[in-house]
Motif scaffolding. Structure first.
Motif, PDB file in Angstrom:
ATOM      1  N   GLU A 329       7.079  -4.481   0.303  1.00 19.52           N
ATOM      2  CA  GLU A 329       6.625  -5.118   1.536  1.00 19.52           C
ATOM      3  C   GLU A 329       6.699  -4.147   2.716  1.00 19.52           C
ATOM      4  N   LEU A 330       7.737  -3.320   2.738  1.00 20.14           N
ATOM      5  CA  LEU A 330       7.868  -2.336   3.815  1.00 20.14           C
ATOM      6  C   LEU A 330       6.850  -1.213   3.647  1.00 20.14           C
ATOM      7  N   GLU A 331       6.667  -0.740   2.440  1.00 23.74           N
ATOM      8  CA  GLU A 331       5.662   0.304   2.180  1.00 23.74           C
ATOM      9  C   GLU A 331       4.273  -0.158   2.582  1.00 23.74           C
ATOM     10  N   PHE A 332       3.983  -1.428   2.323  1.00 29.86           N
ATOM     11  CA  PHE A 332       2.651  -1.961   2.602  1.00 29.86           C
ATOM     12  C   PHE A 332       2.345  -1.961   4.101  1.00 29.86           C
ATOM     13  N   ARG A 333       3.364  -2.064   4.927  1.00 28.66           N
ATOM     14  CA  ARG A 333       3.125  -1.982   6.365  1.00 28.66           C
ATOM     15  C   ARG A 333       2.464  -0.645   6.714  1.00 28.66           C
ATOM     16  N   PHE A 334       2.928   0.420   6.060  1.00 31.01           N
ATOM     17  CA  PHE A 334       2.335   1.743   6.312  1.00 31.01           C
ATOM     18  C   PHE A 334       0.980   1.875   5.629  1.00 31.01           C
ATOM     19  N   THR A 335       0.900   1.556   4.340  1.00 39.16           N
ATOM     20  CA  THR A 335      -0.352   1.800   3.621  1.00 39.16           C
ATOM     21  C   THR A 335      -1.488   0.916   4.138  1.00 39.16           C
ATOM     22  N   TYR A 336      -1.163  -0.278   4.636  1.00 39.94           N
ATOM     23  CA  TYR A 336      -2.187  -1.132   5.225  1.00 39.94           C
ATOM     24  C   TYR A 336      -2.884  -0.416   6.377  1.00 39.94           C
ATOM     25  N   ARG A 337      -2.133   0.364   7.128  1.00 35.55           N
ATOM     26  CA  ARG A 337      -2.662   1.060   8.303  1.00 35.55           C
ATOM     27  C   ARG A 337      -3.079   2.502   7.992  1.00 35.55           C
ATOM     28  N   ALA A 338      -2.807   2.955   6.765  1.00 36.86           N
ATOM     29  CA  ALA A 338      -2.854   4.389   6.470  1.00 36.86           C
ATOM     30  C   ALA A 338      -4.204   5.041   6.693  1.00 36.86           C
ATOM     31  N   SER A 339      -5.273   4.479   6.160  1.00 41.44           N
ATOM     32  CA  SER A 339      -6.560   5.172   6.255  1.00 41.44           C
ATOM     33  C   SER A 339      -7.130   5.142   7.667  1.00 41.44           C
ATOM     34  N   GLU A 340      -6.613   4.255   8.491  1.00 39.70           N
ATOM     35  CA  GLU A 340      -7.131   4.126   9.851  1.00 39.70           C
ATOM     36  C   GLU A 340      -6.255   4.822  10.890  1.00 39.70           C
ATOM     37  N   GLU A 341      -4.927   4.867  10.652  1.00 44.77           N
ATOM     38  CA  GLU A 341      -4.025   5.314  11.714  1.00 44.77           C
ATOM     39  C   GLU A 341      -3.137   6.499  11.349  1.00 44.77           C
ATOM     40  N   SER A 342      -3.091   6.897  10.078  1.00 42.93           N
ATOM     41  CA  SER A 342      -2.177   7.973   9.681  1.00 42.93           C
ATOM     42  C   SER A 342      -2.958   9.251   9.359  1.00 42.93           C
ATOM     43  N   ASP A 343      -2.296  10.188   8.715  1.00 44.21           N
ATOM     44  CA  ASP A 343      -2.916  11.457   8.314  1.00 44.21           C
ATOM     45  C   ASP A 343      -3.577  11.393   6.949  1.00 44.21           C
ATOM     46  N   LEU A 344      -3.635  10.224   6.325  1.00 40.80           N
ATOM     47  CA  LEU A 344      -4.037  10.139   4.929  1.00 40.80           C
ATOM     48  C   LEU A 344      -5.410  10.730   4.640  1.00 40.80           C
ATOM     49  N   LEU A 345      -6.432  10.324   5.363  1.00 41.80           N
ATOM     50  CA  LEU A 345      -7.779  10.810   5.059  1.00 41.80           C
ATOM     51  C   LEU A 345      -7.886  12.321   5.251  1.00 41.80           C
ATOM     52  N   GLU A 346      -7.241  12.835   6.270  1.00 35.73           N
ATOM     53  CA  GLU A 346      -7.251  14.271   6.494  1.00 35.73           C
ATOM     54  C   GLU A 346      -6.501  15.005   5.380  1.00 35.73           C
ATOM     55  N   GLY A 347      -5.409  14.425   4.926  1.00 38.96           N
ATOM     56  CA  GLY A 347      -4.668  15.039   3.840  1.00 38.96           C
ATOM     57  C   GLY A 347      -5.456  15.079   2.549  1.00 38.96           C
ATOM     58  N   ILE A 348      -6.157  13.991   2.241  1.00 45.70           N
ATOM     59  CA  ILE A 348      -6.995  13.971   1.031  1.00 45.70           C
ATOM     60  C   ILE A 348      -8.133  14.978   1.159  1.00 45.70           C
ATOM     61  N   ARG A 349      -8.722  15.044   2.336  1.00 46.91           N
ATOM     62  CA  ARG A 349      -9.803  16.013   2.541  1.00 46.91           C
ATOM     63  C   ARG A 349      -9.331  17.432   2.251  1.00 46.91           C
ATOM     64  N   ALA A 350      -8.200  17.808   2.870  1.00 49.03           N
ATOM     65  CA  ALA A 350      -7.730  19.192   2.788  1.00 49.03           C
ATOM     66  C   ALA A 350      -7.144  19.546   1.430  1.00 49.03           C
ATOM     67  N   LYS A 351      -6.474  18.598   0.786  1.00 49.31           N
ATOM     68  CA  LYS A 351      -5.767  18.906  -0.454  1.00 49.31           C
ATOM     69  C   LYS A 351      -6.565  18.569  -1.712  1.00 49.31           C
ATOM     70  N   VAL A 352      -7.510  17.621  -1.608  1.00 47.93           N
ATOM     71  CA  VAL A 352      -8.189  17.142  -2.812  1.00 47.93           C
ATOM     72  C   VAL A 352      -9.704  17.332  -2.760  1.00 47.93           C
ATOM     73  N   ILE A 353     -10.338  16.996  -1.651  1.00 50.99           N
ATOM     74  CA  ILE A 353     -11.799  17.029  -1.566  1.00 50.99           C
ATOM     75  C   ILE A 353     -12.301  18.455  -1.330  1.00 50.99           C
ATOM     76  N   GLU A 354     -11.999  19.012  -0.182  1.00 45.73           N
ATOM     77  CA  GLU A 354     -12.466  20.366   0.148  1.00 45.73           C
ATOM     78  C   GLU A 354     -11.490  21.452  -0.315  1.00 45.73           C
TER      79      GLU A 354
END
Length: 393
Positions: A329-354
Motif C-alpha cells: 500500500e505504501l509502495e503504491f503511493r509512489f508507483t501510482y504517481r511514478a510515470s507522471e511525477e518521478s524520474d521513472l520515464l527518464e530512467g527507462i529512456r536512459a537505461k533501457v530505451i536509448e
C-alpha cells in the motif's frame, strides 16, 4: 515490478492441460494450446507467455518468455491471480510450483518498455492498473494457504522478486543474480520488496535497496529473500518428487550450504555505514578501499536521487516488521504517481530505451532533493489507494 509453474512435468491426461495462453504479439487475443509432453520435456512454445497446468499433487506455473528474460506482463499477473484463486479450494492441488523457461533468468522484472510507451503518450493509468493488479498478485502469493515452491535461477529482479520471494518455500540455484535495482531507473523497490528489505538485518535492507546490489545465493538467504540453495542440476528430480509426493519437507534434504557471500562476510562493515544513518551520510562515509563499498558508491551515484531518498523514507515509515499489505500500500503511493511525477520515464529512456546511460534526473544529487517532494510522493492517495483484502488506505 515484474511466474512459472513447470510444464516439464505436465500430466497429459488431465483436463487442465487445455491451456489458455497468450502470444507476445497478440496480447489481447487468447489462444488455446494443448501441451504435448515426451519424457517430461515439453515441446518448445515460443509464443506463449505463461503456461499453467497440473500434474500429480501439484499445480504448475511456468513463465515462458526466455527471450525477454521472462519479464512479467499484465496478462501474466492476471492469469496467475485467477489460477491461484481456482486452486485455493481444489483438493487435487496440494502444492503449487513456480519456475521459468531457460537458464538465463527466472524473471527480470516487469515489462517496463510497454509502460514507458504508454507513459510517454500521457497514459499514466496503464502503469497504475498494472501495478495495482501485480501488487494484488504479490499479496496473494504471500498469504496463500497452500505451500508454494519457487525455483529461481539467473536474473531475478524487481517483479521476479515479487513473484518468487514472498512464497512459503523459496529455492535458488547457483546462477542466481537477485536484486532490487529500481532506484537505478527512477522507481523505488516495490512488489512488496520493501517488506523484505525492512526485515533484513541492521543496515542490510537499506544497502540492498538503495544501491541495487546484486545478491548471490548465500546473500539471498542471509538477507531473507530465499530459504534453500539447491544445485540446478538437481531441480528436475526434486520437482518430480514434489509432484509425486506433495511433501515440501523433502526440499531440505536436497539443499546445499553455499559459500559465504559478501553480505555475510561484511555485515558489520555494512551495518556501520548504513544502519541508523541517512543514505546521504552513508555515501560520504564509505571506505572505498573495499570492493562492496565501491559498488555501493557506484549504485548511489548512478541512481535517481529522488527515488533513493523515497526508498529510504519507505523503510523508515514501515519500521522493522511490516506485513506485505502495509508495504504494498505504501509502495503504491509512489508507483501510482511514478510515470507522471518521478524520474521513472527518464530512467527507462536512459537505461533501457536509448541506453545512453546519461539520465537527466530531476535533482542532481541527494542533497538537492526537497523533503516536501518526498513526502508528497508518499502521501495517502485516498480513494485511489491500493485496495487489498477489501480495504482502502
Amino acid at each position: 515490478m515484474v511466474c512459472i509453474i513447470s510444464l516439464s512435468y505436465a500430466d497429459t491426461s488431465h483436463p487442465a492441460n487445455q491451456l489458455c495462453l497468450t502470444a507476445r504479439n497478440w496480447q489481447k487475443s487468447w489462444v488455446l494450446w494443448k501441451l504435448k509432453v515426451n519424457n517430461y520435456v515439453p515441446d518448445k512454445i515460443d509464443t506463449a507467455e505463461i503456461a499453467i497446468t497440473r500434474s500429480g499433487r501439484a499445480g504448475l506455473i511456468h513463465l515462458n518468455r526466455p527471450k525477454a528474460l521472462n519479464a512479467l506482463t499484465h496478462h501474466m499477473c492476471m492469469e496467475i491471480c485467477e489460477t491461484l484463486t481456482n486452486w485455493a479450494d481444489d483438493p487435487g492441488v496440494e502444492i503449487v510450483m513456480i519456475d521459468a523457461e531457460g537458464d538465463r533468468a527466472f524473471c527480470a522484472g516487469g515489462d517496463i518498455v510497454e509502460l514507458y510507451e504508454h507513459g510517454q503518450n500521457g497514459n499514466h493509468d496503464f502503469g497504475r492498473n498494472f501495478w495495482r493488479d501485480e501488487y494484488r498478485m504479490n499479496e496473494q502469493l504471500a498469504t496463500y494457504a497452500k505451500p508454494i515452491v519457487s525455483f529461481m535461477q539467473g536474473v531475478t529482479m524487481g517483479g521476479g522478486v515479487g513473484l518468487g520471494c514472498h512464497v512459503s518455500h523459496r529455492i535458488v540455484g547457483e546462477t542466481l543474480k537477485l536484486a532490487m535495482p529500481e532506484c537505478g531507473i527512477g522507481l523505488i523497490p516495490d512488489v512488496g520488496g520493501s517488506s523484505l528489505l525492512a526485515r533484513a538485518r541492521s543496515g542490510i535492507g537499506l544497502f540492498i535497496g538503495s544501491t541495487g546490489y546484486r545478491m548471490d545465493p548465500d546473500d539471498a538467504i542471509f538477507a531473507g529473500f530465499a530459504d534453500y540453495v539447491v544445485n540446478e542440476a538437481d531441480w528436475p528430480a526434486l520437482k518430480s518428487a514434489l509432484i509425486t509426493l506433495g511433501d515440501t519437507s523433502i526440499i531440505a534434504q536436497a539443499a546445499k550450504t553455499p559459500a559465504p557471500g559478501v553480505l555475510r562476510e561484511n555485515q558489520d562493515e555494512i551495518a556501520a555505514v548504513f544502519a541508523d544513518r541517512s543514505v546521504t551520510l552513508a555515501l560520504e562515509t564509505l571506505d572505498l578501499t573495499q570492493d562492496w563499498a565501491l559498488k555501493a558508491e557506484s549504485g548511489l551515484r548512478s541512481g535517481s536521487p529522488l527515488a533513493i531518498l523515497c526508498a529510504e523514507r519507505v523503510l523508515e515509515m514501515l519500521g522493522p516488521a511490516p506485513d506485505i499489505a502495509e508495504a504494498l500500500e505504501l509502495e503504491f503511493r509512489f508507483t501510482y504517481r511514478a510515470s507522471e511525477e518521478s524520474d521513472l520515464l527518464e530512467g527507462i529512456r536512459a537505461k533501457v530505451i536509448e541506453r545512453d546511460q546519461n539520465p537527466q534526473w530531476k535533482y542532481p544529487d541527494l542533497a538537492k532533493v526537497p523533503p516536501d517532494v518526498i513526502e508528497k510522493l508518499l502521501s495517502p492517495l485516498g480513494a485511489a489507494g491500493l485496495d487489498l483484502k477489501g480495504r482502502r488506505e
